[in-house]
Design an enzyme around this catalytic site. Structure first.
Site, short mmCIF file in Angstrom:
data_model
loop_
_atom_site.label_atom_id
_atom_site.label_comp_id
_atom_site.label_asym_id
_atom_site.label_seq_id
_atom_site.Cartn_x
_atom_site.Cartn_y
_atom_site.Cartn_z
N ASP A 13 0.82 -1.22 0.00
CA ASP A 13 0.00 0.00 0.00
C ASP A 13 0.85 1.27 0.00
OD1 ASP A 13 -2.34 -1.68 0.34
OD2 ASP A 13 -1.78 -1.82 2.45
N HIS A 41 -3.57 -2.21 -7.21
CA HIS A 41 -2.90 -1.00 -7.69
C HIS A 41 -3.96 -0.06 -8.23
CE1 HIS A 41 1.22 -3.16 -8.49
NE2 HIS A 41 0.96 -2.95 -7.23
#
Length: 431
Positions: A13, A41
């Protein structure tokens, strides 16, 4: 010209989507080499936001995108993701996507087993925090030599024996969990139904990548999770089921280690993680809420709220060394705008003794206490900065101190989700 590996240097992340998209314009081929559709993503291109879980980021740019043998592929999730991109105007064809013929498949029985286990662990108070998408069980079958691989769908007549071997294991597990056994015909029908949709993308990826490399094409190897989730080098057992460090790029795609020229570690200007496990600098207070709210810290795949805390230089330095990271892309610096003071973890104490790394043992990881340095914050905004001159002096001091503490230079600095809001210090593709 070096080929580039992009990996996360924390618990994932870190903003890899934007950086990979930024680099993919400079690349000719983009390769996913580990993980599955448990990763997420987010790419922002113009006024459109693309959320990818399994497909390499290059497909959005029309670049040749490759899913390597180190990835576990859920064929149904793949078809669904291709369909979502089509709705946004991106058509995925064999010209833009190839999948390794020896990539293991995630089946519905893997998702079931993942959910059964995680639910039972949650009730017992020791859940790991998996996405329940079958990633771990699929990797177990791979190393257990009973996986169904993409190439097996090309000849359905060979499936019955392979399915029997797979179910000898899974049905025993299911009975132990109080679940009904699965009929071989159900697995066969599941595979036969999806085969026509995924087989057109199948290829001998190792040969393809060798040809591209010999032709001088730039290859970008795209990692899916952070180094601290690596099954060997992360905060075990609160990790993913694959190797996430840069060394996996070679074995997970079928190239030699000499094919990798530069390793870029994506590093958030603070720290987050999703799910259970140790987190020495976690701030379960107003600072944590500030970072989570300002940084929009919710998982791309699961939507789960991320735990937030101060930057941990000890962990990133460890990942720089373990992962062979040459330089970092520091992201989300703008989230820290406006804070009066910013803390950085520069060491730990364990049972009263100073330590400069995170121990491997689970109990020790839970007991370490962070040692902080405090830096003056900055009031001016960094959001949207595109040159060093656009940054407040104190923000530059923060970045330089991070470089010093982790032992790696900043190659790129991201100051917003917009791809052009990036300060380039060194292009990783340059010799």
């Amino acid at each position: 010209m070096p080929n580039v590996v992009v990996v996360g240097s924390q618990w994932g992340d870190e903003g890899k989507g934007k950086i990979v998209d930024w680099l993919s314009e400079r690349a000719d081929v983009v390769v996913r080499f580990q993980g599955g559709h448990n990763a997420g993503h987010t790419l922002v291109i113009g006024n459109q936001s693309f959320k990818l879980s399994l497909l390499p980021s290059g497909v959005v740019r029309g670049k040749l995108s490759v899913i390597g043998n180190g990835v576990v592929v859920d064929p149904h999730a793949l078809v669904a993701e291709i369909g979502r991109l089509a709705e946004q105007g991106v058509t995925v064809t064999r010209d833009t996507l190839r999948i390794a013929e020896n990539a293991p498949l995630i089946l519905s029985l893997h998702r079931d087993l993942d959910a059964f286990r995680e639910n039972a662990a949650h009730e017992a108070g020791n859940a790991i925090g998996t996405t329940r998408r079958g990633i771990g069980p699929a990797y177990e079958d791979k190393v257990g030599r009973r996986a169904i691989r993409l190439m097996d769908l090309a000849d359905l007549s060979t499936l019955p024996g392979k399915i029997d071997r797979l179910l000898a294991h899974h049905n025993a597990l299911r009975r132990g969990l109080g679940q009904d056994a699965i009929a071989p015909s159900a697995v066969h029908d599941e595979l036969a139904a999806v085969a026509p949709a995924v087989l057109p993308f199948m290829d001998s990826v190792w040969r393809l990548l060798d040809e591209e490399r010999r032709a001088g094409q730039r290859i970008l190897f795209e990692g899916a999770q952070g180094g601290l989730l690596d099954v060997d080098h992360g905060t075990y057992p609160f990790v993913t089921a694959s190797n996430t460090v840069a060394g996996q790029a070679a074995s997970g795609s079928g190239v030699g280690p000499g094919a990798v020229g530069y390793v870029l570690g994506i590093t958030k200007a603070y720290t987050t993680r999703v799910g259970a496990g140790p987190f020495p600098t976690e701030q379960d207070n107003e600072i944590g809420e500030f970072l989570g709210t300002r940084g929009h810290e919710f998982g791309t795949v699961t939507g789960r709220k991320r735990r937030c805390g101060w930057f941990d230089a000890v962990l990133v330095r460890q990942m720089v060394r373990v992962g062979g990271i040459d330089g970092i892309a520091l992201t989300k610096l703008d989230v820290l705008d406006g804070l009066d003071a910013i803390r950085i973890c520069v060491g730990y104490t364990l049972d009263g003794a100073a330590v400069d790394y995170l121990p491997a043992e689970q109990g020790a990881q839970a007991r370490v206490e962070p040692v902080y340095e405090t830096m003056e914050g900055w009031k001016a905004t960094t959001r949207g900065a595109r040159t060093w001159n656009d940054l407040p002096a104190q923000a530059i001091k923060y970045v330089r101190h991070v470089e010093e503490l982790i032992g790696a230079p900043v190659a790129l600095l991201s100051t917003s989700p917009e791809r052009d809001d990036t300060i380039l210090v060194r292009d990783p593709f340059e010799d």
